[in-house]
Design an enzyme around this catalytic site. Sequence first.
Site, PDB file in Angstrom:
ATOM      1  N   GLN A 186       0.818  -1.150  -0.012  1.00 50.71           N
ATOM      2  CA  GLN A 186       0.129  -0.057   0.076  1.00 50.71           C
ATOM      3  C   GLN A 186       0.554   1.261  -0.181  1.00 50.71           C
ATOM      4  OE1 GLN A 186      -1.862  -1.224   4.061  1.00 50.71           O
ATOM      5  NE2 GLN A 186      -1.530   0.902   4.538  1.00 50.71           N
TER       6      GLN A 186
ATOM      7  N   HIS B 280      -6.544  -1.671  11.398  1.00 48.40           N
ATOM      8  CA  HIS B 280      -5.662  -2.011  10.324  1.00 48.40           C
ATOM      9  C   HIS B 280      -6.662  -3.171   9.605  1.00 48.40           C
ATOM     10  CE1 HIS B 280      -2.606  -2.658   7.605  1.00 48.40           C
ATOM     11  NE2 HIS B 280      -2.372  -3.730   8.001  1.00 48.40           N
TER      12      HIS B 280
ATOM     13  N   ASN C 109      -0.791  -9.498   4.894  1.00 41.37           N
ATOM     14  CA  ASN C 109      -0.898  -8.001   4.920  1.00 41.37           C
ATOM     15  C   ASN C 109      -0.496  -7.252   3.787  1.00 41.37           C
ATOM     16  OD1 ASN C 109      -0.691  -5.496   6.258  1.00 41.37           O
ATOM     17  ND2 ASN C 109       0.985  -6.157   7.616  1.00 41.37           N
TER      18      ASN C 109
END
Length: 333
Positions: A136, A280, A300
């Site tokens: 990201q 998150h 993740n």
Amino acid sequence: MKFPLFVGCGIISIAALATSFMFDPTLDEAWLSWKSFHKKQYNERNANYRRMVWEDNMKYIANHNLEHSLGKHTFTIGMNQFGDLTAEEFKQYLNKFSKKESGNFTFKVFTANKNVELPLAVDWRPKGYVTPVKDQGQCGSCWAFSTTGVLEGQVFNKTGKLISLSEQYLMDCTRSVGNRGCNGGCKVQALLFIKENGINSEESYPYTAKDGDCKSNRDDIVATCKGVTIIPKNSEADLAAAVATVGPISVSIDAEHRSFMLYKSGIFYEPRCSSVNLDHEVLAVGYGTKNQKSYWIVKNSWGANWGNEGYVHMAKDMDNNCGIATSAVYPEV
Ligand SMILES: *[C@@H]1O[C@H](CO)[C@@H](O)[C@H](O)[C@H]1NC(C)=O
Ligand SMILES: *[C@@H]1O[C@H](CO)[C@@H](O)[C@H](O)[C@H]1NC(C)=O
């Protein structure tokens, strides 16, 4: 902490002075190679502060891993791209906007089939449900990655095709339903938007890690969903049933601890974690057991260099540690 300033000193640079007076010289080489590996560039004054924060993280890592070798922890930590950040600065990478999760949505609630005995271990990656780990970057868009991840799995189940889906599309196009791009968003809102409008592929709508206007073309819609199913809140047993029988599940966690920021390997367990204040969004792609300790396999979105090749094993059945079963959802495709 103050750094000495020698204005007009042509022989010895400020940085060199600060280094010899303030910093541990045995770390010089590690600092240089870390900076070059992560392509970090600082101006001279900022470099001193970053070196200080980085050294503090290095000491924290050494101390944690020493304690780990003495049996105090179930996981190791290590230097990574976040090594020059304080825990406070790290929060910019997290979701500043997950509170909306409790909005007025229409959804189904998952019910586990009690007659099905769950396997001891599940991993959807070798079954083709999971795209490679994405990154990201410096943008609080985890919610978009968690949304594409869970939909990618369900689209694969339906069609047999693994199509990488566009986070940038969700960031740019779901502002109309209240999401905020790099400043956070809600995965349920994103999925309900996809239900109405579909979603583009990663290829046709690539990731920029910046906020932008919606540039979606209807011809590029490659996937959609029919609705959203929520896993009963705080139930790791139901989450396990969903992971075992449905596929990867989108989950929210409390990730704002330095131990998580620098996680490397082993089963992550953080006693200071909240099960309520979650910041998150990630993807549970399986679970397993090692040395009598159960863990969730969690994908993740911080690149493949973070953690265990981009993944983290998180403590399972440890009283919903870090809130992994607090807000778990998947789309019906
Ligand atoms: C929730 O949505 C439904 C259907 O759109 C609506 O009838 C209801 O009034 C809403 N409730 C709240 C609290 O906004
Ligand atoms: C999709 O899920 C169903 C139900 O769990 C399963 O029977 C089927 O084999 C899955 N399809 C693929 C392509 O994995």
